[in-house]
Every structure is written in structure tokens, then in C-alpha cells.
Write a protein that holds these residues in place. Sequence first.
Motif, short mmCIF file in Angstrom:
data_model
loop_
_atom_site.label_atom_id
_atom_site.label_comp_id
_atom_site.label_asym_id
_atom_site.label_seq_id
_atom_site.Cartn_x
_atom_site.Cartn_y
_atom_site.Cartn_z
N ASP A 87 0.90 -1.10 0.11
CA ASP A 87 0.12 0.10 0.15
C ASP A 87 0.96 1.21 -0.05
O ASP A 87 2.00 1.20 0.22
N GLU A 88 0.06 2.44 -0.37
CA GLU A 88 0.76 3.76 -0.08
C GLU A 88 1.05 4.10 1.10
O GLU A 88 2.07 4.88 1.45
N THR A 89 0.34 3.62 2.33
CA THR A 89 0.76 3.95 3.64
C THR A 89 0.86 2.40 4.17
O THR A 89 0.57 1.35 3.71
N ILE A 90 1.43 2.51 5.33
CA ILE A 90 1.35 1.24 6.14
C ILE A 90 0.37 0.81 7.29
O ILE A 90 0.60 -0.01 7.71
N ASP A 91 -0.60 1.48 7.01
CA ASP A 91 -1.62 1.61 8.02
C ASP A 91 -2.57 0.08 8.06
O ASP A 91 -2.70 -0.43 9.08
N ARG A 92 -2.71 -0.44 6.86
CA ARG A 92 -3.49 -1.83 6.80
C ARG A 92 -2.68 -2.96 7.27
O ARG A 92 -3.32 -3.84 8.00
N THR A 93 -1.45 -2.96 7.09
CA THR A 93 -0.62 -3.94 7.24
C THR A 93 0.28 -3.89 8.49
O THR A 93 0.97 -4.89 8.60
N THR A 94 0.33 -2.85 9.25
CA THR A 94 1.45 -2.86 10.31
C THR A 94 0.99 -2.19 11.47
O THR A 94 -0.43 -1.58 11.27
#
Length: 301
Positions: A87-94
Motif C-alpha cells: 500500500d501507499e501507507t503502512i496503516d493496513r498491514t502494520t
Amino acid sequence: MLRYFLIASALVISQVAQAQTRPVDPIIRQLHDPKSKQVLVVAHRGDWRNNPENSVRCIEDAIAMGVDVVEIDLKKTKDGVLILMHDETIDRTTSGHGKPADFTWAEIQRLTLKNEHGGPTRQRIPTFEACMNTAKGRVMINIDKGYDYYKDAYDILVKTGTVDHAIIKSGKTYEQVKAENGELLGGKLAYMPIVNMDKTNANDVIQSYEANLKPVAYELNFNADSVLVNSTYQTIPKTGSKIWFNSLWASQNAGHDDELSVEERKPEAGWGWLIAHRATMIQTDHPHELIAYLRKRGLHK
């Protein structure tokens, strides 16, 4: 004495030969063999159903399954380290929030990965270098969402001795890729164009690549049978390139997908249809089931 020396020498030569034999070698040969009818299995983001996606463990488990290629995604940290991240951000996976480029590598290391349900794990975000050291001698790696880091990725591949293990791809035309990364085309790092067959210029894109590069493979996406059947994609195998289809979700393959093959238990209508239409590489979210299906048909060793 001479006899024992000769026996000892033969043993040493045998051990060296065995050490030089890598499980990845027949995969690489098959990828570059236009006559092979075997189907290469690509694990989408590794074995993400049982591990955090784009993690070292998901690569390890995909290798243990017997896949041929693991697909991964790249991003870059603030201080220029290539990491595995979709993803463009790390929010979903981390456990963190923000863009990868907002963090240094030291800061990224403090975060942990989430599992497929969003639950916490103790696994960490790996570097691309760690990914390639894990894959070395064992499996090929498809670099998705990594074209923006083409040269940086190539440098890591050279450093780890894995240039022949990797395929990088993008949806750009030959002319664009030639202008941006021409020095790495044609033998250094295997390149695969992604072609949206629904677009009116799809055949022109293929013909341009065929005339100028002859890529290792083409990733073809289509949302209706007629779009694929009425195209000129059938010329691709004649020039030695593989045909890669995605069975991930219906919009990429006109419904001949993993859901039809696994959940609805109609693999002939899903994976079988793709193979009947010249697939020699299939990217899937169900690598274990696809390997079992192909082996029953004698299409995977």
C-alpha cells in the motif's frame, strides 16, 4: 595411494556439483524455455493467507509449498531503504500509520506486521535485500509495484547475486520503459509488460514489445472472454514469451478466477480455461490448490 586420491577427488567434485545445483535453476530454465508446456505458479504476496503479506515467513511458506515465483511489492523509506510493502501507507498491514517514506529504516524496524485479519504479529517489515537473500537459490521473485525503484532494485539483485531470480514489470509502453530504463533491458533484468486487453491500444502495445524487446512474459488482464479471444495475443508464444494470467479476482480474468476454481469447485472453468487459452504462468491466492490441480494434469513438476 593414487586410487584413494582419485576417489577423494571424485567425492569433492561431486560435492561441489551438488552445492552448485539450486532448486531455482529448473524454474529459471522453464521460464526461458518457449517449448515448455508446464505452468509456473506465482504466489500473490507469498502465502499471505497463513502469514502477514510481504513477510519473510510468507515467502518461506510459499517456497515450502513448491511455488515457482513469489510476487512482492516495493516501497522506499525516508533514508532510501527498499522494503516490502504493497500500500501507499503502512496503516493496513502494520502497527504504524503513515507513508513508508515518512519513516527511516530504524523507525520501520520498530513496527510489527498484521495478519490477514488485521491482528497483531511479532513479524517485522523486511527489506528487499532480506527478501532476495531468502529467495536465493530457491525461488524466483516477481517485483510488482517496484518499477519506480527499477535501478535501486537492480543494484540489490547484483549485490545478492540474484539478478536471474527476478522479474520486474509495469503497465508502461515499450517506448516509455526504453526511455526510462533502457540500459537494463534486454538481458540484465527480466522485464514483463502488464497489458490491459480492454484498452483499444492493447494489440499495438504487444506488437511494439514483440518488435523491440521480446519480453520474458506478458501479464494480460481482461474483463470479458471476447476481449481476449478477439485480440492478437496468440502470437506471443511464437516469439518465446510466456503468457501470465491472474486468477486473483474476476475483473482480471473475466470470472475464470480463484473463487470459481476453489470456492465453487470448478477448476476446469477457472484455471482450466486460462490454461486452454495458453497460460504458462498463473498468479493465484491459492497456490497450494493450484499446484495440486496442475500436478494432476501433469503440468507442474
